[in-house]
Scaffold this motif. Structure first.
Motif, short mmCIF file in Angstrom:
data_model
loop_
_atom_site.label_atom_id
_atom_site.label_comp_id
_atom_site.label_asym_id
_atom_site.label_seq_id
_atom_site.Cartn_x
_atom_site.Cartn_y
_atom_site.Cartn_z
N GLY A 556 0.80 -1.22 0.00
CA GLY A 556 0.00 0.00 0.00
C GLY A 556 0.83 1.27 0.00
O GLY A 556 0.39 2.31 -0.46
N GLY A 563 -1.83 -1.93 -2.67
CA GLY A 563 -2.06 -2.55 -1.37
C GLY A 563 -3.40 -3.24 -1.29
O GLY A 563 -3.52 -4.37 -0.80
N LEU A 588 -6.20 -0.22 6.23
CA LEU A 588 -5.57 0.05 4.93
C LEU A 588 -6.07 1.37 4.34
O LEU A 588 -5.32 2.10 3.70
CB LEU A 588 -5.87 -1.10 3.96
CG LEU A 588 -4.97 -1.20 2.73
CD1 LEU A 588 -3.50 -1.35 3.13
CD2 LEU A 588 -5.37 -2.36 1.86
N CYS A 594 0.18 6.88 -0.57
CA CYS A 594 1.17 6.22 -1.43
C CYS A 594 2.31 7.18 -1.75
O CYS A 594 2.23 8.39 -1.48
CB CYS A 594 0.51 5.71 -2.70
SG CYS A 594 -0.12 7.03 -3.75
#
Length: 639
Positions: A556, A563, A588, A594
């Motif tokens: 991720g 991810g 997540l 990112c």
């Protein structure tokens, strides 16, 4: 090309240059300069589309971009594009440009909608009064573009002065400082008016002058402020208003108004909380949950990932890689578990592409219809609570497509405080389209998981927004937005928007997937990747997830969608219970932005803030995930 937001500059740009800039039925699409080429009668022109600006005196960063270009010069002619329906309001900038000595052509765009409302504009008389060419166009349909090119080709600047009278105090101060100001592409009078309004860029120019000259200018500005009992801007605005009245007297006639009952009715029900909220829920349910989550992330992903890649391509690639390449280390780079083709391409094409593709289709339909500005008004009150205004709906909604793009669009927000709050919330609690689609697909048969995920992420959004709004100093933002008309989405526009964004995905995102695969391969070869996985496995186990979930978190950070694709793999292997799926999707979603979003945050808000967000988000995501796991256990709930 300059003009207010949402007057069709980008559509006209596309028609003039044959290239493509995103065209939207809401303000603020263009936040950076777009350049294209056009040829008229054998002569090459460079065409520059600038972000929306309301006047020569900028308020937001996006306006400042266009104004700096005007200040720097280097153009043959400036096209001031206005919405013909709102000529009375937008002609202020035309007069400022003319008074500043800028070679300008007034483009009355969106003439079809002006005529639909019964407006008739005497273009010939308007040209005479302003002393500039005036060209009616319908940019989105290409009407009037040929005439516009002819006018550009034959353009000759009119040497006659155009003057706007302001109050005696402003006129006297302007005359005093005009001769002292440095030369620019704007007339000294226009520059003096900006100086009197304490424009940031002009004050910077003044600071570079010899000390005594700069002090004299600043002295005049201070004296004017003491003399007036109101801001200088007020005098400027009133003067422009009076002059606009003189220029437009007898120019605009209105025929019997065509009925707008349907549009007015639709506007009312979309903006009212009683009807607007249920409509919003329907749009989310059918557009995003059923189409993106059910069709894109379900049917299409199952076909591509399970059938095409799973049954045919992956075995084929593994077999031939093993046959053709004798070195296992290179075999692993191309095929097997972490290969560029079997992991990077499979994630990008089989899992993420169908989701972002279906998301782009829905988003294109929504934005072309003009629904987003209504959503801004509907949600303004809630956003005020978290320190934002309804205008922030645009970057937030774009964030559901890609947080990187949305972070750039926060430039359209009025204050630094708003931009900082929006950047934090985008990094923390706005999932990208791929995350959204995969999460919808994973939770398709577990309504409890979906409700827990939506409830927790929404609560985090409101809680963190509320806290940051109280911690970061500054006033509550005002919110004014012009409502563009509702339109039936045009198939050509939806296709252009979707294909343009898909092209962006292939050019910019697919290479990142391949790069991430190479980095993961290198991490495995050097032994770094297993070490990072072991470290991440500690907090992963602490929030009740299996060790394998650590891999999704590590993926991720390369890309959020990467991810979530990893999480999809883990779920397909049956390694997660319903409770664990809820905890994993929440963690997540809230996990680190990112690499691409991190770099854009650094560019837009600075390294300090980007690092600060990252340092805060990492433990916070696990803290929230762990809290949800704890609460589910305490309450004895099984999702």
């Amino acid at each position: 090309m300059v003009g207010n937001p949402n007057v069709g500059k980008s559509a006209l740009f596309n028609r003039l240059t044959g290239s493509y800039a995103v065209v939207s039925n809401y303000p603020g699409t263009t936040v950076a300069i777009t350049t294209g080429r056009m040829k008229i009668a054998g002569k090459d022109y460079s065409v520059v589309d600038t972000p929306g600006m309301y006047s020569l005196y900028p308020i937001t960063d996006e306006e400042r971009v266009g104004r700096r270009m005007l200040l720097d010069g280097g153009y043959e002619v400036v096209l001031h594009v206005v919405d013909a329906k709102n000529l009375t309001r937008m002609i202020h900038l035309t007069m400022q440009l003319k008074e500043a000595g800028i070679p300008v052509i007034l483009v009355l765009n969106i003439m079809d909608e002006a005529e639909e409302t019964g407006l008739v504009i005497d273009i010939e008389t308007l040209e005479k009064r302003l002393g500039i060419p005036v060209v009616p166009t319908v940019g989105i349909a290409g009407k009037g573009v040929r005439r516009l090119k002819e006018v550009i080709e034959n353009y000759r600047p009119d040497s006659r002065n155009f003057h706007v009278d302001f109050s005696l105090a402003v006129e006297k101060a302007s005359r005093e400082i005009a001769p002292l100001l440095p030369p620019t592409s704007l007339s000294s009078r226009a520059l003096s008016l900006l100086a009197l309004q304490e424009d940031r860029d002009v004050l910077e120019l003044i600071s570079r002058l010899p000390r005594d000259r700069a002090d004299r200018i600043i002295g005049v500005i201070d004296a004017l402020k003491r003399e007036l009992d109101h801001p200088v801007n007020y005098d400027i605005t009133m003067g422009l208003g009076r002059r606009a009245g003189q220029v437009l007297e007898g120019i605009i006639a209105k025929r019997e108004r065509k009925t707008r009952f349907t549009r007015d009715f639709l506007d009312r029900i979309l903006i009212s909380p009683w009807t607007g909220v249920p409509i919003l829920l329907l749009v989310l349910y059918f557009g995003f949950y059923k189409f993106v989550g059910g069709f894109g992330a379900g049917v299409v992903v199952d076909f591509l990932e399970g059938h095409i890649f799973g049954k045919y391509l992956i075995p084929f690639i593994n077999h031939w890689t093993e046959q053709l390449i004798p070195w296992p280390i290179l075999q692993n780079l191309i095929a097997e578990d972490y290969g560029v083709l079997t992991l990077g391409v499979r994630y990008a094409v089989a899992i993420i592409l169908p989701i972002v593709g279906t998301f782009f289709i829905v988003f294109s339909v929504v934005e072309d219809s003009g629904y987003l500005p209504r959503l801004s008004l509907l949600i303004d009150r809630v956003f005020k609570w978290v320190g934002l205004s309804g205008r922030a709906v645009i970057p937030m909604t774009l964030g559901f497509g890609c947080g990187t793009m949305a972070t750039v669009v926060t430039r359209t927000l009025e204050s630094t405080r708003e931009r900082v709050i929006a950047t934090i919330l985008l990094a923390l609690a706005i999932p990208c389209s791929a995350q959204l689609g995969v999460i919808f697909a994973l939770a398709a048969n577990s309504p409890g998981v979906l409700v827990t995920w939506i409830g927790t992420v929404s609560a985090v959004f409101l809680f963190i927004g509320y806290l940051t709004a109280r911690i970061i100093p500054g006033r509550q933002p005002d919110f004014f937005m012009e409502l563009p008309p509702l339109r039936m989405p045009r198939l050509a526009n939806v296709w252009l928007k979707t294909s343009s964004r898909m092209r962006w995905y292939f050019v910019e995102i697919l290479p990142l997937f391949l790069l991430a695969s190479v980095l993961i391969w290198a991490g495995n070869v050097t032994g770094i990747f297993p070490i990072l996985l072991k470290l991440l496995a500690v907090p992963t186990r602490a929030i009740g997830l299996p060790n394998e979930a650590a891999q999704a978190f590590l993926f991720g950070f390369f890309r959020r969608d990467y991810g979530v694709a990893g999480l999809y793999d883990i779920q397909q292997r049956g390694l997660l219970t319903g409770n664990q799926l809820a905890v994993a999707t929440i963690t997540l979603t809230l996990f680190l932005p990112c690499i691409a979003q991190f770099l854009v945050m650094m560019k837009e808000r600075g390294l300090k803030m980007a690092l600060g967000v990252a340092v805060f988000v990492f433990p916070f995501a696990f803290l929230v995930g762990g809290s949800v796991n704890f609460m589910l256990k305490v309450l004895g709930l099984t999702l």
